[in-house]
Design a protein around this motif. Structure first.
Motif, PDB file in Angstrom:
ATOM      1  N   ASP A  37     -79.539  12.034 -22.048  1.00 45.82           N
ATOM      2  CA  ASP A  37     -80.509  12.910 -22.715  1.00 45.82           C
ATOM      3  C   ASP A  37     -79.957  14.323 -22.890  1.00 45.82           C
ATOM      4  O   ASP A  37     -80.181  14.955 -23.923  1.00 45.82           O
ATOM      5  CB  ASP A  37     -81.822  12.964 -21.922  1.00 45.82           C
ATOM      6  CG  ASP A  37     -82.599  11.665 -22.004  1.00 45.82           C
ATOM      7  OD1 ASP A  37     -82.537  10.990 -23.050  1.00 45.82           O
ATOM      8  OD2 ASP A  37     -83.267  11.326 -21.013  1.00 45.82           O
ATOM      9  N   ALA A  40     -77.424  14.207 -25.764  1.00 46.26           N
ATOM     10  CA  ALA A  40     -78.129  14.072 -27.047  1.00 46.26           C
ATOM     11  C   ALA A  40     -78.799  15.383 -27.444  1.00 46.26           C
ATOM     12  O   ALA A  40     -78.733  15.798 -28.609  1.00 46.26           O
ATOM     13  CB  ALA A  40     -79.147  12.947 -26.957  1.00 46.26           C
ATOM     14  N   SER A  41     -79.413  16.036 -26.499  1.00 50.01           N
ATOM     15  CA  SER A  41     -80.063  17.303 -26.773  1.00 50.01           C
ATOM     16  C   SER A  41     -79.050  18.351 -27.242  1.00 50.01           C
ATOM     17  O   SER A  41     -79.323  19.121 -28.168  1.00 50.01           O
ATOM     18  CB  SER A  41     -80.786  17.785 -25.510  1.00 50.01           C
ATOM     19  OG  SER A  41     -81.355  19.043 -25.718  1.00 50.01           O
ATOM     20  N   HIS A  44     -78.370  17.789 -30.792  1.00 49.05           N
ATOM     21  CA  HIS A  44     -79.583  17.766 -31.612  1.00 49.05           C
ATOM     22  C   HIS A  44     -79.890  16.396 -32.209  1.00 49.05           C
ATOM     23  O   HIS A  44     -80.246  16.275 -33.378  1.00 49.05           O
ATOM     24  CB  HIS A  44     -79.511  18.823 -32.726  1.00 49.05           C
ATOM     25  CG  HIS A  44     -79.110  20.169 -32.227  1.00 49.05           C
ATOM     26  ND1 HIS A  44     -79.939  20.944 -31.467  1.00 49.05           N
ATOM     27  CD2 HIS A  44     -77.949  20.861 -32.360  1.00 49.05           C
ATOM     28  CE1 HIS A  44     -79.316  22.071 -31.155  1.00 49.05           C
ATOM     29  NE2 HIS A  44     -78.107  22.040 -31.682  1.00 49.05           N
ATOM     30  N   LEU A  45     -79.715  15.351 -31.394  1.00 53.24           N
ATOM     31  CA  LEU A  45     -80.056  13.993 -31.805  1.00 53.24           C
ATOM     32  C   LEU A  45     -80.929  13.353 -30.735  1.00 53.24           C
ATOM     33  O   LEU A  45     -80.951  13.808 -29.595  1.00 53.24           O
ATOM     34  CB  LEU A  45     -78.785  13.142 -31.971  1.00 53.24           C
ATOM     35  CG  LEU A  45     -77.829  13.517 -33.099  1.00 53.24           C
ATOM     36  CD1 LEU A  45     -76.546  12.707 -32.979  1.00 53.24           C
ATOM     37  CD2 LEU A  45     -78.477  13.296 -34.452  1.00 53.24           C
ATOM     38  N   SER A  46     -81.619  12.296 -31.118  1.00 50.87           N
ATOM     39  CA  SER A  46     -82.328  11.525 -30.103  1.00 50.87           C
ATOM     40  C   SER A  46     -81.284  10.821 -29.246  1.00 50.87           C
ATOM     41  O   SER A  46     -80.131  10.642 -29.661  1.00 50.87           O
ATOM     42  CB  SER A  46     -83.238  10.481 -30.759  1.00 50.87           C
ATOM     43  OG  SER A  46     -82.453   9.465 -31.366  1.00 50.87           O
ATOM     44  N   ARG A  47     -81.689  10.415 -28.072  1.00 51.62           N
ATOM     45  CA  ARG A  47     -80.771   9.714 -27.179  1.00 51.62           C
ATOM     46  C   ARG A  47     -80.204   8.461 -27.847  1.00 51.62           C
ATOM     47  O   ARG A  47     -78.999   8.222 -27.828  1.00 51.62           O
ATOM     48  CB  ARG A  47     -81.509   9.353 -25.889  1.00 51.62           C
ATOM     49  CG  ARG A  47     -80.684   8.559 -24.917  1.00 51.62           C
ATOM     50  CD  ARG A  47     -81.496   8.201 -23.694  1.00 51.62           C
ATOM     51  NE  ARG A  47     -80.768   7.246 -22.892  1.00 51.62           N
ATOM     52  CZ  ARG A  47     -81.014   7.021 -21.639  1.00 51.62           C
ATOM     53  NH1 ARG A  47     -81.976   7.665 -21.021  1.00 51.62           N
ATOM     54  NH2 ARG A  47     -80.322   6.134 -20.968  1.00 51.62           N
ATOM     55  N   SER A  48     -81.072   7.669 -28.453  1.00 53.05           N
ATOM     56  CA  SER A  48     -80.607   6.419 -29.065  1.00 53.05           C
ATOM     57  C   SER A  48     -79.670   6.680 -30.237  1.00 53.05           C
ATOM     58  O   SER A  48     -78.657   5.994 -30.394  1.00 53.05           O
ATOM     59  CB  SER A  48     -81.785   5.544 -29.489  1.00 53.05           C
ATOM     60  OG  SER A  48     -82.585   6.216 -30.434  1.00 53.05           O
ATOM     61  N   GLU A  49     -79.981   7.679 -31.067  1.00 57.24           N
ATOM     62  CA  GLU A  49     -79.120   7.984 -32.213  1.00 57.24           C
ATOM     63  C   GLU A  49     -77.768   8.532 -31.746  1.00 57.24           C
ATOM     64  O   GLU A  49     -76.723   8.193 -32.301  1.00 57.24           O
ATOM     65  CB  GLU A  49     -79.798   8.969 -33.161  1.00 57.24           C
ATOM     66  CG  GLU A  49     -79.041   9.235 -34.434  1.00 57.24           C
ATOM     67  CD  GLU A  49     -78.837   8.011 -35.325  1.00 57.24           C
ATOM     68  OE1 GLU A  49     -77.934   8.049 -36.177  1.00 57.24           O
ATOM     69  OE2 GLU A  49     -79.572   6.997 -35.170  1.00 57.24           O
ATOM     70  N   CYS A  50     -77.782   9.363 -30.740  1.00 51.34           N
ATOM     71  CA  CYS A  50     -76.536   9.905 -30.187  1.00 51.34           C
ATOM     72  C   CYS A  50     -75.662   8.767 -29.665  1.00 51.34           C
ATOM     73  O   CYS A  50     -74.463   8.701 -29.976  1.00 51.34           O
ATOM     74  CB  CYS A  50     -76.869  10.893 -29.068  1.00 51.34           C
ATOM     75  SG  CYS A  50     -75.413  11.645 -28.307  1.00 51.34           S
ATOM     76  N   CYS A  51     -76.246   7.869 -28.894  1.00 50.11           N
ATOM     77  CA  CYS A  51     -75.496   6.735 -28.342  1.00 50.11           C
ATOM     78  C   CYS A  51     -74.977   5.825 -29.447  1.00 50.11           C
ATOM     79  O   CYS A  51     -73.831   5.367 -29.402  1.00 50.11           O
ATOM     80  CB  CYS A  51     -76.363   5.947 -27.358  1.00 50.11           C
ATOM     81  SG  CYS A  51     -76.696   6.853 -25.834  1.00 50.11           S
TER      82      CYS A  51
END
Length: 135
Positions: A37, A40-41, A44-51
């Motif tokens: 998290d 991702a923060s 500036h992406l959601s956790r799932s999108e970053c992963c």
């Protein structure tokens, strides 16, 4: 190239820049209890999108990369210091020695202590062989 009047893309939309920023964050923060998290923060992406994007760019899961990076950094400390295993675990961002040992064993098939002893024994034999060769 941008069309006249179009807005610039968000700062981390460029895949190479996104990857660079994630890797930079990991290098700067691995010794803290950084989470997916947090990464991702930072970008500036959601956790799932970053992963998802990290996996697409590197071929490996972000969490696995973070664990591998921490293990690699711990190996540097195992081989270059006499610090206790628990101190090394904390220094590279693991919440406890037992979790660190389990992650290390999963990747290296030995415990951190066994790894250190094996490497030092091998290094000692190498020195002895080279010294004997000078006679």
């Amino acid at each position: 190239s941008l069309l006249p009047g179009s807005a610039a893309p968000p700062p981390f939309e460029e895949p190479a820049l996104l990857l660079k920023q994630i890797l930079l964050f990991i290098r700067r923060s691995y010794s803290e209890s950084v989470s997916l998290d947090d990464i991702a923060s930072y970008v500036h992406l959601s956790r799932s999108e970053c992963c998802r994007r990290f996996h697409r760019l590197t071929g490996q899961p972000l969490f696995r990369y973070l664990m591998q990076y921490r293990i690699d950094k711990s190996i540097e400390l195992l081989l270059s210091t006499d610090r206790k295993i628990s101190d090394i675990a904390a220094a590279v961002g693991f919440s406890g020695q037992s979790y660190y040992t389990a992650c290390f064993r999963k990747q290296k098939s030995v415990t951190p202590g066994q790894f250190r002893r094996m490497r030092r024994t091998a290094a000692g034999r190498h020195v002895a062989v080279s010294e004997a060769g000078d006679i």
